[in-house]
Design a protein around this motif. Structure first.
Motif, PDB file in Angstrom:
ATOM      1  N   PRO A  77       0.836  -1.214   0.000  1.00 38.54           N
ATOM      2  CA  PRO A  77       0.000   0.000   0.000  1.00 38.54           C
ATOM      3  C   PRO A  77       0.868   1.259   0.000  1.00 38.54           C
ATOM      4  CG  PRO A  77       0.137  -0.871   2.217  1.00 38.54           C
ATOM      5  CD  PRO A  77       0.972  -1.791   1.353  1.00 38.54           C
ATOM      6  N   PHE A  78       1.473   1.570  -1.149  1.00 37.59           N
ATOM      7  CA  PHE A  78       2.367   2.725  -1.228  1.00 37.59           C
ATOM      8  C   PHE A  78       1.686   4.018  -0.778  1.00 37.59           C
ATOM      9  CE2 PHE A  78       4.492   0.055  -4.579  1.00 37.59           C
ATOM     10  CZ  PHE A  78       5.675  -0.124  -3.896  1.00 37.59           C
ATOM     11  N   SER A  79       0.377   4.111  -0.989  1.00 41.90           N
ATOM     12  CA  SER A  79      -0.332   5.349  -0.657  1.00 41.90           C
ATOM     13  C   SER A  79      -0.274   5.661   0.832  1.00 41.90           C
ATOM     14  CB  SER A  79      -1.787   5.259  -1.119  1.00 41.90           C
ATOM     15  OG  SER A  79      -2.426   4.137  -0.536  1.00 41.90           O
ATOM     16  N   ASP A  80      -0.201   4.627   1.691  1.00 40.50           N
ATOM     17  CA  ASP A  80      -0.166   4.866   3.139  1.00 40.50           C
ATOM     18  C   ASP A  80       1.037   5.709   3.540  1.00 40.50           C
ATOM     19  OD1 ASP A  80      -2.403   3.338   3.231  1.00 40.50           O
ATOM     20  OD2 ASP A  80      -1.503   1.623   4.251  1.00 40.50           O
ATOM     21  N   ARG A  81       2.207   5.393   2.966  1.00 42.35           N
ATOM     22  CA  ARG A  81       3.424   6.134   3.298  1.00 42.35           C
ATOM     23  C   ARG A  81       3.510   7.456   2.548  1.00 42.35           C
ATOM     24  NH1 ARG A  81       7.859   3.334   5.116  1.00 42.35           N
ATOM     25  NH2 ARG A  81       8.828   5.395   5.179  1.00 42.35           N
ATOM     26  N   LEU A  82       3.121   7.449   1.297  1.00 44.17           N
ATOM     27  CA  LEU A  82       3.224   8.666   0.497  1.00 44.17           C
ATOM     28  C   LEU A  82       2.288   9.757   1.017  1.00 44.17           C
ATOM     29  CD1 LEU A  82       3.420   7.175  -3.104  1.00 44.17           C
ATOM     30  CD2 LEU A  82       5.266   8.270  -1.835  1.00 44.17           C
ATOM     31  N   GLY A  83       1.141   9.356   1.561  1.00 44.09           N
ATOM     32  CA  GLY A  83       0.180  10.326   2.055  1.00 44.09           C
ATOM     33  C   GLY A  83       0.654  11.104   3.271  1.00 44.09           C
ATOM     34  N   GLN A  84       1.748  10.651   3.876  1.00 43.70           N
ATOM     35  CA  GLN A  84       2.277  11.321   5.060  1.00 43.70           C
ATOM     36  C   GLN A  84       3.281  12.429   4.720  1.00 43.70           C
ATOM     37  OE1 GLN A  84       3.870   8.257   7.658  1.00 43.70           O
ATOM     38  NE2 GLN A  84       2.102   6.936   7.298  1.00 43.70           N
ATOM     39  N   ASP A  85       3.644  12.551   3.463  1.00 46.53           N
ATOM     40  CA  ASP A  85       4.652  13.531   3.062  1.00 46.53           C
ATOM     41  C   ASP A  85       4.209  14.185   1.752  1.00 46.53           C
ATOM     42  OD1 ASP A  85       7.130  14.444   1.528  1.00 46.53           O
ATOM     43  OD2 ASP A  85       8.059  13.929   3.447  1.00 46.53           O
ATOM     44  N   TYR A  86       3.947  15.491   1.775  1.00 51.56           N
ATOM     45  CA  TYR A  86       3.413  16.179   0.601  1.00 51.56           C
ATOM     46  C   TYR A  86       4.356  16.084  -0.598  1.00 51.56           C
ATOM     47  CZ  TYR A  86       1.655  19.896  -2.419  1.00 51.56           C
ATOM     48  OH  TYR A  86       1.181  20.603  -3.503  1.00 51.56           O
ATOM     49  N   ASP A  87       5.644  16.327  -0.389  1.00 51.94           N
ATOM     50  CA  ASP A  87       6.600  16.317  -1.502  1.00 51.94           C
ATOM     51  C   ASP A  87       6.683  14.933  -2.145  1.00 51.94           C
ATOM     52  OD1 ASP A  87       7.162  18.991  -1.168  1.00 51.94           O
ATOM     53  OD2 ASP A  87       8.932  18.648   0.082  1.00 51.94           O
ATOM     54  N   ARG A  88       6.688  13.900  -1.322  1.00 57.90           N
ATOM     55  CA  ARG A  88       6.767  12.543  -1.879  1.00 57.90           C
ATOM     56  C   ARG A  88       5.448  12.154  -2.560  1.00 57.90           C
ATOM     57  NH1 ARG A  88      11.536  10.547  -0.486  1.00 57.90           N
ATOM     58  NH2 ARG A  88      12.561  11.565   1.273  1.00 57.90           N
ATOM     59  N   TYR A  89       4.340  12.611  -1.992  1.00 51.67           N
ATOM     60  CA  TYR A  89       3.041  12.306  -2.596  1.00 51.67           C
ATOM     61  C   TYR A  89       2.914  12.960  -3.975  1.00 51.67           C
ATOM     62  CZ  TYR A  89      -1.954  12.199  -3.461  1.00 51.67           C
ATOM     63  OH  TYR A  89      -3.181  12.002  -4.049  1.00 51.67           O
ATOM     64  N   THR A  90       3.228  14.252  -4.061  1.00 56.32           N
ATOM     65  CA  THR A  90       3.095  14.943  -5.343  1.00 56.32           C
ATOM     66  C   THR A  90       4.080  14.386  -6.377  1.00 56.32           C
ATOM     67  OG1 THR A  90       4.548  16.716  -4.520  1.00 56.32           O
ATOM     68  CG2 THR A  90       2.170  17.078  -4.377  1.00 56.32           C
ATOM     69  N   SER A  91       5.288  14.045  -5.939  1.00 55.31           N
ATOM     70  CA  SER A  91       6.257  13.445  -6.866  1.00 55.31           C
ATOM     71  C   SER A  91       5.764  12.079  -7.344  1.00 55.31           C
ATOM     72  CB  SER A  91       7.617  13.297  -6.181  1.00 55.31           C
ATOM     73  OG  SER A  91       8.189  14.556  -5.890  1.00 55.31           O
ATOM     74  N   GLN A 112       9.113  -3.665 -18.393  1.00 57.55           N
ATOM     75  CA  GLN A 112      10.141  -2.750 -17.902  1.00 57.55           C
ATOM     76  C   GLN A 112       9.539  -1.511 -17.258  1.00 57.55           C
ATOM     77  OE1 GLN A 112      12.608  -2.748 -21.688  1.00 57.55           O
ATOM     78  NE2 GLN A 112      14.243  -2.761 -20.179  1.00 57.55           N
ATOM     79  N   GLN A 113       8.499  -0.967 -17.878  1.00 54.89           N
ATOM     80  CA  GLN A 113       7.851   0.211 -17.299  1.00 54.89           C
ATOM     81  C   GLN A 113       7.207  -0.140 -15.960  1.00 54.89           C
ATOM     82  OE1 GLN A 113       8.094   3.234 -18.070  1.00 54.89           O
ATOM     83  NE2 GLN A 113       8.388   3.504 -20.254  1.00 54.89           N
ATOM     84  N   PHE A 114       6.606  -1.302 -15.860  1.00 53.25           N
ATOM     85  CA  PHE A 114       5.989  -1.726 -14.601  1.00 53.25           C
ATOM     86  C   PHE A 114       7.042  -1.865 -13.501  1.00 53.25           C
ATOM     87  CE2 PHE A 114       5.003  -5.178 -11.664  1.00 53.25           C
ATOM     88  CZ  PHE A 114       3.834  -4.707 -11.096  1.00 53.25           C
ATOM     89  N   LEU A 115       8.127  -2.573 -13.789  1.00 57.11           N
ATOM     90  CA  LEU A 115       9.172  -2.786 -12.789  1.00 57.11           C
ATOM     91  C   LEU A 115       9.818  -1.463 -12.385  1.00 57.11           C
ATOM     92  CD1 LEU A 115      10.864  -6.024 -14.200  1.00 57.11           C
ATOM     93  CD2 LEU A 115       9.276  -5.842 -12.266  1.00 57.11           C
ATOM     94  N   LEU A 116       9.977  -0.570 -13.346  1.00 56.61           N
ATOM     95  CA  LEU A 116      10.566   0.739 -13.065  1.00 56.61           C
ATOM     96  C   LEU A 116       9.658   1.548 -12.131  1.00 56.61           C
ATOM     97  CD1 LEU A 116      13.019   2.503 -13.854  1.00 56.61           C
ATOM     98  CD2 LEU A 116      11.624   3.441 -15.693  1.00 56.61           C
ATOM     99  N   LEU A 117       8.360   1.496 -12.360  1.00 54.94           N
ATOM    100  CA  LEU A 117       7.425   2.230 -11.516  1.00 54.94           C
ATOM    101  C   LEU A 117       7.388   1.656 -10.101  1.00 54.94           C
ATOM    102  CD1 LEU A 117       5.308   4.424 -11.164  1.00 54.94           C
ATOM    103  CD2 LEU A 117       3.594   2.831 -12.061  1.00 54.94           C
ATOM    104  N   VAL A 118       7.325   0.341  -9.987  1.00 57.19           N
ATOM    105  CA  VAL A 118       7.314  -0.288  -8.658  1.00 57.19           C
ATOM    106  C   VAL A 118       8.597   0.044  -7.901  1.00 57.19           C
ATOM    107  CG1 VAL A 118       7.330  -2.483  -7.401  1.00 57.19           C
ATOM    108  CG2 VAL A 118       5.772  -2.165  -9.332  1.00 57.19           C
ATOM    109  N   GLY A 119       9.733  -0.065  -8.589  1.00 54.21           N
ATOM    110  CA  GLY A 119      11.016   0.248  -7.958  1.00 54.21           C
ATOM    111  C   GLY A 119      11.102   1.701  -7.547  1.00 54.21           C
ATOM    112  N   GLY A 120      10.625   2.601  -8.397  1.00 55.66           N
ATOM    113  CA  GLY A 120      10.658   4.027  -8.083  1.00 55.66           C
ATOM    114  C   GLY A 120       9.796   4.367  -6.884  1.00 55.66           C
ATOM    115  N   LEU A 121       8.618   3.756  -6.793  1.00 54.52           N
ATOM    116  CA  LEU A 121       7.740   4.005  -5.653  1.00 54.52           C
ATOM    117  C   LEU A 121       8.344   3.453  -4.360  1.00 54.52           C
ATOM    118  CD1 LEU A 121       4.240   3.297  -7.254  1.00 54.52           C
ATOM    119  CD2 LEU A 121       5.176   5.518  -6.585  1.00 54.52           C
TER     120      LEU A 121
END
Length: 245
Positions: A77-91, A112-121
């Motif tokens: 649930p990436f949204s749980d952590r991202l929602g706690q930080d505005y800069d990380r959420y908007t990025s 490749q695009q899927f793995l890149l997105l998961v890794g980036g998040l």
């Protein structure tokens, strides 16, 4: 026909009184649009599993125009952590919109695009690197995977290398990267040598170079990444306006 895949939820919008259309980037089936029936009801068995940023394991039924989500289990649930930080959420929001724009063909593999997105998040929520730099690195890499790899070493026009220890001083998104003095065209930017080094490091994942860079060079690099992205997507991303650059 039923099929299973893992996916990142890119965006959602309402359908009727209780349903949602979910846009997904899946590992094996690329970009998929599916209906989540009854997901907006209080007692929905899917609940928050189909919200943007969620990494999910899905079972879907193929449909004529839209598939139907029949099962959904949360992986991360990436949204749980991202929602706690505005800069990380908007990025992170920019990352989702970029993936949605770059993977244009539905149900065409985009592993490749899927793995890149998961890794980036994952890196974004870990909080060990600056959100702006994680975003810039993701944008450059996702563009490279899509076939728009920029060059920060060879001249994009004639292919020549700079003199030892230096770098080409001109940059133009329409030409695909840096340009030598001979190939420079009107409207090209003239970033600092250190900024070109930062851009190359962001593309290759050379984090020691990125972390040692001065703030002004990181900021200049971000501006050039945004310009390069806008050129190849043919317009700026709406979500990028909310990111501090």
């Amino acid at each position: 026909m039923l099929y299973r895949d893992e996916a990142i939820v890119l965006r959602t919008h309402k359908l009727g009184e209780a349903d949602r259309i979910i846009t997904l980037l899946t590992r094996q089936h690329g970009r998929v649009r599916a209906v989540a029936k009854g997901v907006r009801r209080t007692g929905s068995r899917f609940g928050s599993r189909l919200e943007p940023f969620t990494h999910v394991d899905l079972q879907l039924a193929e449909g004529r125009s839209l598939d139907v989500v029949t099962q959904a289990e949360t992986i991360t649930p990436f949204s749980d952590r991202l929602g706690q930080d505005y800069d990380r959420y908007t990025s992170g929001t920019v990352m989702l919109e970029t993936a949605d724009r770059l993977v244009v063909e539905e149900k065409e593999p985009a592993v490749q695009q899927f793995l890149l997105l998961v890794g980036g998040l994952r890196v974004m929520v870990a909080g060990e690197r600056g959100p702006g730099q994680v975003l810039d690195s993701y944008l450059l890499r996702s563009l490279a995977v899509a076939g728009y790899a920029p060059t920060f070493e060879h001249c994009a026009r004639c292919g020549t290398l700079p003199t030892a220890g230096g770098s080409h001083r001109w940059f133009n998104p329409s030409m695909g990267g840096v340009l030598c003095a001979t190939c420079r065209i009107p409207g090209s930017a003239s970033p600092a040598t250190e900024t070109i080094g930062v851009l190359g490091a962001l593309l290759t994942g050379d984090w020691p170079v990125v972390e040692a860079a001065e703030e002004r060079h990181l900021r200049e690099a971000s501006g050039l990444v945004s310009a390069y992205l806008a050129w190849h997507l043919e317009r700026a991303l709406r979500s990028l306006a909310y990111v501090e650059r």
